[in-house]
Design an enzyme around this catalytic site. Sequence first.
Site, PDB file in Angstrom:
ATOM      1  N   LYS A  13       0.854  -1.266   0.039  1.00  0.00           N
ATOM      2  CA  LYS A  13      -0.031  -0.024  -0.013  1.00  0.00           C
ATOM      3  C   LYS A  13       0.910   1.361   0.038  1.00  0.00           C
ATOM      4  O   LYS A  13       0.663   2.187   0.807  1.00  0.00           O
ATOM      5  CB  LYS A  13      -0.825  -0.011   1.315  1.00  0.00           C
ATOM      6  CG  LYS A  13      -1.984  -0.777   1.135  1.00  0.00           C
ATOM      7  CD  LYS A  13      -3.274  -0.731   2.057  1.00  0.00           C
ATOM      8  CE  LYS A  13      -4.417  -1.638   1.762  1.00  0.00           C
ATOM      9  NZ  LYS A  13      -5.580  -1.328   2.678  1.00  0.00           N
ATOM     10  N   LYS A  71     -15.027  -1.941   1.505  1.00  0.00           N
ATOM     11  CA  LYS A  71     -13.821  -2.301   0.861  1.00  0.00           C
ATOM     12  C   LYS A  71     -12.839  -1.126   1.375  1.00  0.00           C
ATOM     13  O   LYS A  71     -13.020  -0.188   2.076  1.00  0.00           O
ATOM     14  CB  LYS A  71     -13.947  -1.882  -0.799  1.00  0.00           C
ATOM     15  CG  LYS A  71     -15.025  -2.767  -1.368  1.00  0.00           C
ATOM     16  CD  LYS A  71     -14.570  -4.094  -1.489  1.00  0.00           C
ATOM     17  CE  LYS A  71     -15.719  -5.211  -2.169  1.00  0.00           C
ATOM     18  NZ  LYS A  71     -16.805  -5.378  -1.420  1.00  0.00           N
ATOM     19  N   ASP A  72     -11.438  -1.447   1.215  1.00  0.00           N
ATOM     20  CA  ASP A  72     -10.516  -0.683   1.783  1.00  0.00           C
ATOM     21  C   ASP A  72     -10.343   0.681   1.305  1.00  0.00           C
ATOM     22  O   ASP A  72     -10.768   0.766  -0.030  1.00  0.00           O
ATOM     23  CB  ASP A  72      -8.925  -1.342   1.295  1.00  0.00           C
ATOM     24  CG  ASP A  72      -8.784  -2.757   2.045  1.00  0.00           C
ATOM     25  OD1 ASP A  72      -9.492  -3.864   1.659  1.00  0.00           O
ATOM     26  OD2 ASP A  72      -8.075  -2.826   3.099  1.00  0.00           O
ATOM     27  N   ARG A  73     -10.145   1.647   2.091  1.00  0.00           N
ATOM     28  CA  ARG A  73      -9.952   3.016   1.487  1.00  0.00           C
ATOM     29  C   ARG A  73      -8.854   3.093   0.934  1.00  0.00           C
ATOM     30  O   ARG A  73      -8.888   3.627  -0.165  1.00  0.00           O
ATOM     31  CB  ARG A  73     -10.181   4.010   2.620  1.00  0.00           C
ATOM     32  CG  ARG A  73      -9.815   5.516   2.286  1.00  0.00           C
ATOM     33  CD  ARG A  73      -9.755   6.240   3.644  1.00  0.00           C
ATOM     34  NE  ARG A  73      -9.478   7.667   3.082  1.00  0.00           N
ATOM     35  CZ  ARG A  73      -9.238   8.768   3.584  1.00  0.00           C
ATOM     36  NH1 ARG A  73      -9.616   8.732   4.794  1.00  0.00           N
ATOM     37  NH2 ARG A  73      -8.988   9.939   3.113  1.00  0.00           N
TER      38      ARG A  73
END
Length: 306
Positions: A13, A71-73
Amino acid sequence: TRKESSAASDVYKRQPEDFIVDEIIDIQPTGEGEHLLLLVSKRDQNTTWVAGLLAKLAGIPRNDVGFCGMKDRFAVTSQWFSLHVPGRDLDLNCLEHDDFTILQVARHNKKLRRGMHKGNQFRIVLQDFSVTDVVLKHRIDLIVAKGVPNYFGEQRFGHNGNNLDEVQKLIQLDKLKGNRHGTGLYLSAARSWLFNLVTARRLQEPHGDLAECTGPLWGRGRPISEGHVATIEADVLDGWQDWCYALEHAGLKQQRRDLIMEVGNLTAQWVETHKLCLEFSLPSGCYATTLMREIAELSRPDNFGL
């Protein structure tokens, strides 16, 4: 020099494009009905924020917007939302916003609800990753053959586990009551933590095949586990009776969750030196970070979230 091992460390990330998630949904739109289904692509935005924006832009209550999963930011994701707009031909131009892009539109006769999707497809890039091809292949083959522990991911517990600290405070105040009281997030964290504790203990069993075994999502009702498994679960949860009691009296029903999650179509490909791209699919409710930790010790950039 970084030591090469099956648990080599990496950074993930570093940018949203390193973590791509596409929702897999097996619902066939009816082509008619009171709900407008939208396939939405977003970057560095969380699901609830986009749901709120859609409600505001469509001029409907927030509760009239549905979706299947969070959902992931800090990622690039696509997922379906539903808008309850009975009798309205909504002008899609009114839904345009810089925080997301609408990819598809369809009519449907039901609201989307949590857990209705089949799963998620992931494409994740691990940066600064060093491991031999032999070790990597062995780890990938093992995951494909045996699956991985179905732990709830760190996201469920908040930054530095803050959600768990809040659970304990709410329990001491007798205020862990559920969604209507604004504490649903902490109920989920509590259940997930107890499940993870049981899973960790079950994984310590010698020569145990846990492929079709389940662990408790605590709530009201008699556990279905019996014999040796019931003894283990009771032993693990003996020191957490105040948490169990709170979950039972918050109205949650006893449920079970698979101890092992199956990973679909897992591939690993070097895109550059020390940069590995993983692609795979997971069933709904499973966490990509849990799988990734079977391959590498994860870390994030120092400026993550700033």
